[in-house]
Design a protein around this motif. Structure first.
Motif, mmCIF file in Angstrom:
data_model
loop_
_atom_site.group_PDB
_atom_site.id
_atom_site.type_symbol
_atom_site.label_atom_id
_atom_site.label_comp_id
_atom_site.label_asym_id
_atom_site.label_seq_id
_atom_site.Cartn_x
_atom_site.Cartn_y
_atom_site.Cartn_z
ATOM 1 N N THR A 33 3.778 -2.462 3.674
ATOM 2 C CA THR A 33 2.442 -2.787 2.812
ATOM 3 C C THR A 33 1.710 -3.662 4.557
ATOM 4 O O THR A 33 2.296 -4.905 5.050
ATOM 5 N N THR A 52 4.621 4.566 0.221
ATOM 6 C CA THR A 52 6.170 4.334 0.307
ATOM 7 C C THR A 52 5.974 5.162 0.405
ATOM 8 O O THR A 52 5.554 6.640 0.971
ATOM 9 N N ARG A 79 -2.519 -10.404 -1.583
ATOM 10 C CA ARG A 79 -3.236 -9.031 -2.226
ATOM 11 C C ARG A 79 -2.977 -8.146 -1.941
ATOM 12 O O ARG A 79 -2.809 -6.960 -2.716
ATOM 13 N N ALA A 82 0.276 -6.753 -3.378
ATOM 14 C CA ALA A 82 0.699 -7.288 -5.006
ATOM 15 C C ALA A 82 -0.454 -5.686 -5.199
ATOM 16 O O ALA A 82 0.360 -4.774 -5.733
ATOM 17 N N GLN A 83 -1.063 -5.127 -4.859
ATOM 18 C CA GLN A 83 -1.697 -3.940 -4.469
ATOM 19 C C GLN A 83 -0.862 -2.675 -4.468
ATOM 20 O O GLN A 83 -0.111 -1.533 -5.090
ATOM 21 N N VAL A 85 3.009 -3.649 -3.981
ATOM 22 C CA VAL A 85 4.010 -3.535 -5.249
ATOM 23 C C VAL A 85 3.165 -2.633 -6.728
ATOM 24 O O VAL A 85 4.306 -2.186 -7.586
ATOM 25 N N CYS A 86 2.051 -3.129 -6.657
ATOM 26 C CA CYS A 86 2.127 -1.852 -8.390
ATOM 27 C C CYS A 86 2.349 -0.198 -7.592
ATOM 28 O O CYS A 86 3.011 0.093 -8.609
ATOM 29 N N LYS A 87 1.923 0.135 -7.090
ATOM 30 C CA LYS A 87 2.073 0.972 -6.434
ATOM 31 C C LYS A 87 3.480 1.516 -6.541
ATOM 32 O O LYS A 87 3.399 2.532 -7.064
ATOM 33 N N LEU A 89 5.850 0.189 -8.227
ATOM 34 C CA LEU A 89 6.254 0.087 -9.408
ATOM 35 C C LEU A 89 5.926 1.852 -10.459
ATOM 36 O O LEU A 89 6.719 2.176 -10.814
ATOM 37 N N TRP A 90 4.752 2.513 -9.800
ATOM 38 C CA TRP A 90 4.236 3.133 -10.410
ATOM 39 C C TRP A 90 5.185 4.492 -10.321
ATOM 40 O O TRP A 90 4.840 4.952 -10.910
ATOM 41 N N ARG A 93 8.767 4.269 -11.855
ATOM 42 C CA ARG A 93 8.688 5.079 -13.012
ATOM 43 C C ARG A 93 8.033 6.441 -12.901
ATOM 44 O O ARG A 93 8.500 7.094 -14.290
#
Length: 102
Positions: A33, A52, A79, A82-83, A85-87, A89-90, A93
């Protein structure tokens, strides 16, 4: 499935481009990031970027102006992180649901 459909649409629209994936011998999921504080001179909002990689191959990327004005470079970086890390984790999964290893 939505991600698969986007890839297929991309391949359909750009037949000469294609996608290049190399085999590096691992399936590690990595993310990077970055953010620039108050990079926009008109409204002083920061830009967030993240990338990623799966197995050493770039699979997602984004560059987007943040929705709010950050008060410091640390807040802008947080900020953006955080965006990203959300990507991550998605993506992790999604890969698990598709049957890839940890």
């Amino acid at each position: 499935m939505g991600a698969v459909m986007r890839i297929l649409r991309y391949l359909k629209v750009t037949p000469g481009k294609g996608l290049m994936f190399c085999k590096y011998g691992h399936t590690d999921v990595e993310g990077y990031t970055d953010a620039d504080w108050a990079g926009s001179v008109t409204d002083r909002r920061s830009m967030s970027r993240y990338f990623t990689f799966v197995g050493g191959n770039l699979v997602t990327w984004m560059s987007k102006k943040q929705k709010v004005v950050s008060r410091s470079s640390a807040e802008a970086e947080y900020r953006g992180m955080a965006q990203g890390v959300c990507k991550l984790l998605w993506l992790r999964r999604l890969l698990r649901d598709l049957g890839f290893g940890p």
